[in-house]
Design a protein around this motif. Structure first.
Motif, short mmCIF file in Angstrom:
data_model
loop_
_atom_site.label_atom_id
_atom_site.label_comp_id
_atom_site.label_asym_id
_atom_site.label_seq_id
_atom_site.Cartn_x
_atom_site.Cartn_y
_atom_site.Cartn_z
N TYR A 34 0.82 -1.22 0.00
CA TYR A 34 0.00 0.00 0.00
C TYR A 34 0.85 1.27 0.00
O TYR A 34 0.31 2.37 -0.03
CB TYR A 34 -0.93 0.02 1.22
CG TYR A 34 -1.86 -1.16 1.26
CD1 TYR A 34 -2.88 -1.31 0.32
CD2 TYR A 34 -1.71 -2.14 2.23
CE1 TYR A 34 -3.72 -2.41 0.35
CE2 TYR A 34 -2.56 -3.24 2.27
CZ TYR A 34 -3.55 -3.36 1.33
OH TYR A 34 -4.39 -4.44 1.37
N LEU A 35 2.15 1.11 0.04
CA LEU A 35 3.04 2.26 0.09
C LEU A 35 3.71 2.48 -1.26
O LEU A 35 4.57 1.70 -1.66
CB LEU A 35 4.13 2.05 1.16
CG LEU A 35 3.64 1.83 2.59
CD1 LEU A 35 4.81 1.53 3.51
CD2 LEU A 35 2.86 3.02 3.09
N PRO A 36 3.34 3.52 -1.97
CA PRO A 36 3.94 3.78 -3.29
C PRO A 36 5.30 4.46 -3.14
O PRO A 36 5.46 5.65 -3.40
CB PRO A 36 2.91 4.70 -3.96
CG PRO A 36 2.30 5.45 -2.80
CD PRO A 36 2.29 4.48 -1.64
N ILE A 37 6.29 3.70 -2.71
CA ILE A 37 7.62 4.25 -2.47
C ILE A 37 8.47 4.05 -3.72
O ILE A 37 8.67 2.93 -4.18
CB ILE A 37 8.28 3.58 -1.25
CG1 ILE A 37 7.43 3.87 0.00
CG2 ILE A 37 9.71 4.09 -1.06
CD1 ILE A 37 7.88 3.16 1.24
N SER A 38 8.95 5.15 -4.25
CA SER A 38 9.80 5.09 -5.44
C SER A 38 11.27 5.03 -5.02
O SER A 38 11.61 5.38 -3.88
CB SER A 38 9.54 6.30 -6.33
OG SER A 38 9.82 7.48 -5.62
N PRO A 39 12.14 4.59 -5.92
CA PRO A 39 13.56 4.56 -5.58
C PRO A 39 14.05 5.95 -5.15
O PRO A 39 13.60 6.97 -5.69
CB PRO A 39 14.23 4.13 -6.89
CG PRO A 39 13.16 3.39 -7.62
CD PRO A 39 11.86 4.08 -7.25
N TYR A 40 14.92 5.97 -4.18
CA TYR A 40 15.52 7.19 -3.65
C TYR A 40 14.51 8.13 -3.01
O TYR A 40 14.72 9.33 -2.93
CB TYR A 40 16.34 7.91 -4.73
CG TYR A 40 17.35 6.98 -5.35
CD1 TYR A 40 18.51 6.64 -4.66
CD2 TYR A 40 17.12 6.39 -6.59
CE1 TYR A 40 19.42 5.74 -5.20
CE2 TYR A 40 18.03 5.50 -7.13
CZ TYR A 40 19.18 5.18 -6.44
OH TYR A 40 20.08 4.29 -6.97
N ALA A 41 13.41 7.56 -2.53
CA ALA A 41 12.39 8.35 -1.84
C ALA A 41 12.90 8.76 -0.46
O ALA A 41 13.82 8.16 0.09
CB ALA A 41 11.11 7.53 -1.69
N ARG A 42 12.31 9.79 0.08
CA ARG A 42 12.56 10.19 1.46
C ARG A 42 11.26 9.94 2.20
O ARG A 42 10.22 10.51 1.86
CB ARG A 42 12.96 11.66 1.51
CG ARG A 42 14.29 11.89 0.78
CD ARG A 42 14.68 13.33 0.74
NE ARG A 42 15.12 13.71 2.08
CZ ARG A 42 15.24 14.97 2.48
NH1 ARG A 42 14.96 15.96 1.66
NH2 ARG A 42 15.67 15.24 3.68
N VAL A 43 11.31 9.07 3.20
CA VAL A 43 10.12 8.62 3.91
C VAL A 43 10.17 9.10 5.35
O VAL A 43 11.20 8.93 6.03
CB VAL A 43 10.02 7.07 3.88
CG1 VAL A 43 8.81 6.59 4.65
CG2 VAL A 43 10.01 6.56 2.45
N PHE A 61 13.45 -1.03 0.93
CA PHE A 61 13.80 0.01 -0.05
C PHE A 61 15.15 0.62 0.35
O PHE A 61 15.22 1.77 0.79
CB PHE A 61 12.72 1.09 -0.10
CG PHE A 61 11.35 0.58 -0.44
CD1 PHE A 61 10.97 0.42 -1.77
CD2 PHE A 61 10.46 0.21 0.55
CE1 PHE A 61 9.71 -0.07 -2.09
CE2 PHE A 61 9.20 -0.28 0.23
CZ PHE A 61 8.82 -0.43 -1.10
N PRO A 62 16.24 -0.15 0.22
CA PRO A 62 17.54 0.29 0.73
C PRO A 62 18.07 1.56 0.09
O PRO A 62 18.91 2.25 0.68
CB PRO A 62 18.45 -0.90 0.46
CG PRO A 62 17.78 -1.68 -0.61
CD PRO A 62 16.31 -1.45 -0.44
N GLU A 63 17.58 1.92 -1.09
CA GLU A 63 18.05 3.14 -1.74
C GLU A 63 17.31 4.38 -1.23
O GLU A 63 17.68 5.50 -1.54
CB GLU A 63 17.90 3.03 -3.26
CG GLU A 63 16.47 2.96 -3.77
CD GLU A 63 15.75 1.62 -3.58
OE1 GLU A 63 14.53 1.58 -3.76
OE2 GLU A 63 16.40 0.62 -3.26
N SER A 64 16.28 4.18 -0.43
CA SER A 64 15.51 5.29 0.12
C SER A 64 16.05 5.73 1.47
O SER A 64 16.77 4.99 2.14
CB SER A 64 14.04 4.88 0.28
OG SER A 64 13.47 4.63 -0.98
#
Length: 89
Positions: A34-43, A61-64
């Motif tokens: 349910y989480l639309p996390i894109s690469p290099y996102a800041r969460v 998401f290790p790149e985030s």
């Protein structure tokens, strides 16, 4: 309350352990869909508690960049210890 029940222990020394158990029982890894996390996102995980969701997102998401915040400093200390032990910091 049954002999196997535990009292609600918010803001006690056991609260983070309870939150970790709750996360495992709730199978929070399934919530990632349910989480639309894109690469290099800041969460930002506001009210991160024990940090279980923050750590899950960081592992998945290790790149985030994932930041957890909470008003309760002992929760943050617990979350930091867990993140270090999981080599997420």
């Amino acid at each position: 309350m049954s002999e196997h029940s535990r009292p609600y222990v918010i803001h006690s020394d056991d609260e983070c352990e309870r939150l970790e158990l709750q996360a495992r029982l709730a199978k929070i890894e399934q919530h990632l869909r349910y989480l639309p996390i894109s690469p290099y996102a800041r969460v930002l995980d506001a009210g991160c508690g024990s940090g279980s969701m923050s750590r899950l997102i960081a592992r998945s998401f290790p790149e985030s960049e994932v930041t957890g915040v909470d008003l309760c400093e002992p929760y943050l200390e617990f979350a930091r210890r867990c993140a270090r032990s999981e080599q997420l910091q």
